[in-house]
Design a protein around this motif. Structure first.
Motif: not given
Length: 120
Positions: A22-50
């Motif tokens: 997962c890339a944040a091409p327009r971010a700079i270090f000082s704006t990216f570093a403080p972010l909480t980053m997460t991965w989620h998924r949504q399978g067929p017929g399922n709700e999105r889950e972290m």
């Protein structure tokens, strides 16, 4: 809002591995570093889950369903986050999304998603 771009999805056999990015091409270090980053998924017929999260201080959490198989990481200098997925199962088939939460603004940004299909 942060522009997020996922990559690395595809078709893999059960027991195989994939690495999502997962890339944040327009971010700079000082704006990216403080972010909480997460991965989620949504399978067929399922709700999105972290699936996993990594905070600004590199603390990680995982959903029970992926513990011991998936590893989340981040590289602030590259403004990227990763999800190493090993021992993949058919039930891991889903569209995987990355997200970034900014505590400063109280907003969450989402990527467009990347398809992961586990099957023969």
């Amino acid at each position: 809002q942060v522009l997020l771009v996922e990559s690395g999805g595809g078709l893999v056999q059960p027991g195989g591995s994939l690495r999502l990015s997962c890339a944040a091409p327009r971010a700079i270090f000082s704006t990216f570093a403080p972010l909480t980053m997460t991965w989620h998924r949504q399978g067929p017929g399922n709700e999105r889950e972290m699936v996993a999260s990594v905070t600004s201080d590199f603390s990680t959490t995982y959903a029970d369903s992926v513990k011991g198989r998936f590893t989340i990481s981040r590289d602030n200098s590259r403004k990227k986050m990763y999800l190493q997925m090993d021992s993949l199962k058919p039930e891991d088939t889903a569209v995987y999304y990355c997200a970034a939460f900014s505590r400063e603004s109280g907003t969450t940004s989402w990527g467009q998603g990347t398809q992961v299909t586990v099957g023969s």
